[in-house]
Design a protein around this motif. Sequence first.
Motif, short mmCIF file in Angstrom:
data_model
loop_
_atom_site.label_atom_id
_atom_site.label_comp_id
_atom_site.label_asym_id
_atom_site.label_seq_id
_atom_site.Cartn_x
_atom_site.Cartn_y
_atom_site.Cartn_z
N SER A 119 -27.18 -2.01 -101.71
CA SER A 119 -26.98 -0.87 -100.79
C SER A 119 -26.03 0.16 -101.39
CB SER A 119 -26.43 -1.37 -99.46
OG SER A 119 -27.32 -2.27 -98.85
N ARG A 120 -25.00 -0.31 -102.12
CA ARG A 120 -24.03 0.61 -102.71
C ARG A 120 -24.68 1.48 -103.78
NH1 ARG A 120 -20.83 -2.97 -104.19
NH2 ARG A 120 -21.27 -3.07 -106.43
N ALA A 121 -25.65 0.92 -104.51
CA ALA A 121 -26.30 1.67 -105.59
C ALA A 121 -27.04 2.89 -105.08
CB ALA A 121 -27.26 0.75 -106.34
N GLU A 122 -27.48 2.86 -103.81
CA GLU A 122 -28.18 4.01 -103.24
C GLU A 122 -27.28 5.23 -103.14
OE1 GLU A 122 -29.98 3.04 -99.56
OE2 GLU A 122 -30.95 1.22 -100.29
N PHE A 123 -25.96 5.00 -103.06
CA PHE A 123 -25.02 6.10 -102.88
C PHE A 123 -24.18 6.38 -104.12
CE2 PHE A 123 -25.85 4.31 -98.69
CZ PHE A 123 -26.12 5.44 -97.95
N THR A 124 -23.96 5.38 -104.96
CA THR A 124 -23.10 5.57 -106.12
C THR A 124 -23.84 5.41 -107.45
OG1 THR A 124 -22.46 3.22 -106.12
CG2 THR A 124 -21.10 4.73 -104.82
N GLY A 125 -25.06 4.88 -107.41
CA GLY A 125 -25.82 4.67 -108.64
C GLY A 125 -26.77 5.81 -108.94
N ASN A 126 -27.60 5.63 -109.95
CA ASN A 126 -28.59 6.63 -110.34
C ASN A 126 -29.90 6.40 -109.58
OD1 ASN A 126 -26.78 7.70 -112.21
ND2 ASN A 126 -27.51 6.35 -113.84
N SER A 127 -30.54 7.48 -109.21
CA SER A 127 -31.81 7.38 -108.50
C SER A 127 -32.67 8.61 -108.78
CB SER A 127 -31.59 7.24 -106.99
OG SER A 127 -30.90 8.38 -106.49
N GLU A 128 -33.95 8.46 -108.56
CA GLU A 128 -34.89 9.58 -108.72
C GLU A 128 -34.81 10.47 -107.49
OE1 GLU A 128 -39.64 10.23 -109.81
OE2 GLU A 128 -38.73 8.23 -109.80
N VAL A 129 -34.79 11.78 -107.72
CA VAL A 129 -34.60 12.72 -106.61
C VAL A 129 -35.64 13.83 -106.69
CG1 VAL A 129 -33.03 14.46 -105.65
CG2 VAL A 129 -32.12 12.28 -106.42
N SER A 130 -36.10 14.27 -105.54
CA SER A 130 -36.96 15.45 -105.47
C SER A 130 -36.59 16.22 -104.20
CB SER A 130 -38.44 15.06 -105.44
OG SER A 130 -38.75 14.29 -104.31
N THR A 131 -36.67 17.52 -104.26
CA THR A 131 -36.32 18.33 -103.09
C THR A 131 -37.11 19.62 -103.09
OG1 THR A 131 -34.46 19.26 -101.84
CG2 THR A 131 -34.44 19.61 -104.21
N GLN A 132 -37.28 20.18 -101.91
CA GLN A 132 -37.99 21.44 -101.74
C GLN A 132 -36.98 22.51 -101.37
OE1 GLN A 132 -41.24 21.17 -98.98
NE2 GLN A 132 -41.79 23.32 -99.14
N LEU A 133 -36.84 23.52 -102.26
CA LEU A 133 -35.88 24.60 -102.02
C LEU A 133 -36.42 25.63 -101.05
CD1 LEU A 133 -34.56 25.24 -105.65
CD2 LEU A 133 -33.65 23.69 -103.92
N SER A 134 -37.70 25.88 -101.12
CA SER A 134 -38.38 26.82 -100.23
C SER A 134 -39.85 26.41 -100.20
CB SER A 134 -38.22 28.26 -100.73
OG SER A 134 -38.94 28.45 -101.94
N LYS A 135 -40.67 27.20 -99.57
CA LYS A 135 -42.09 26.87 -99.49
C LYS A 135 -42.78 26.96 -100.85
CE LYS A 135 -42.55 28.25 -94.66
NZ LYS A 135 -43.21 29.15 -93.68
N THR A 136 -42.10 27.58 -101.83
CA THR A 136 -42.73 27.75 -103.15
C THR A 136 -41.87 27.21 -104.29
OG1 THR A 136 -41.78 29.98 -103.35
CG2 THR A 136 -43.99 29.81 -102.39
N GLU A 137 -40.72 26.59 -103.98
CA GLU A 137 -39.80 26.13 -105.04
C GLU A 137 -39.48 24.64 -104.87
OE1 GLU A 137 -36.71 29.44 -106.14
OE2 GLU A 137 -37.04 29.49 -103.98
N TYR A 138 -39.48 23.94 -106.00
CA TYR A 138 -39.24 22.50 -105.98
C TYR A 138 -38.34 22.10 -107.15
CZ TYR A 138 -43.36 22.59 -102.95
OH TYR A 138 -44.25 22.88 -101.94
#
Length: 364
Positions: free
Chosen positions: A142-161
Amino acid sequence: MKIIDLYIIKKYLGTFGFMLGLLTIIVLVIDVQAKAPRIESNGFKVSEFLVNFYPYWIINLIITFMSILVFISVIFFTSKIANNTEIVAIISSGASFHRFARPYLMTSGFIALIALLINHFVLPLSNIKKNELEPYTYNAVSRAEFTGNSEVSTQLSKTEYIFIKSYNKKEKRGSGFIYQKFDKNKKLIYQLNANDFYWDKDKKYFSLNNYFEKTINKDDTEKLNNGNTLNKSFGHPPEELFPDVLLGQNKTTPELIKFINREKEKGNANLNSYLNELYQRTSMPVSVIILTILGLSLSSEKKRGGLGLNLALGIALAFVFVFSFEVLKVVSENKSLPPLLAMWFPNLIFGPIALYLYFKRANQ
């Protein structure tokens, strides 16, 4: 009747304060003993957590269990005065049950108002301190989810990722960075790659190392560019761009509403956990009044089972009430139920029941 009002208010607040102190001490001792090995294995001292973590954790605990504490307190002291036939004496003196209930409603309204202010403005500030250290009380997974490395993706706007192969939330740096921008027809018009990056807190931008840029023109020709370092801002710090489940807890209500609206504009559809947090901040304080009415209705009449029966019933109902909030959170986050309905559903069920029992008791 002012003497009776003060008597009941004193009983209410005194019992509630005692229950609050008792719960805090018991839970604190148990929690510290259980989490001490994990705290020390992460390089901290338990004394550090007693100063920098547990005071803020206790505030969160009190708010979470406030409805239970209020309900049990009302059941406890009302059953005692009912068994002592004090309620019969008050009603026999000419006061109606509604008049007798007035100090209960006044006190519960006061507690609900305090809880409302804490939920919307104080608790988020407390959660910032609490959530900084809380991952170090978790197990390794559980700690690794907050302090470890993980793959991330996010949407900045309707056209930016943004896509990141490996990101460390604690250090705010990562590797395998990709930023993509599309036109209205969902055609890629710009892409930025970087081997690694970090967030410059002082200058408030991302520093991208070994970057490669590709711009696609309208005639499908490409413009390429690369370099060692590129500083780029995406309008918000990492915690806003790559939010986790704790972010909503750390924001005051005006900040949380602003964040949710911004995420909606970006096209983010995974907002139920933040909406649950927003709606629960109001629904939980309202439940204080509902459970006070319910507790008064259940315990204001002398029964053969006495205090023990009333307490057992009260504790069972209180835990069902609070547990239902946690279950409905999960249901809402899975998009099976709208967040507003999920967070108000217990009140919508227990509210009419409390009113029915109240008026039934008043008409006896």
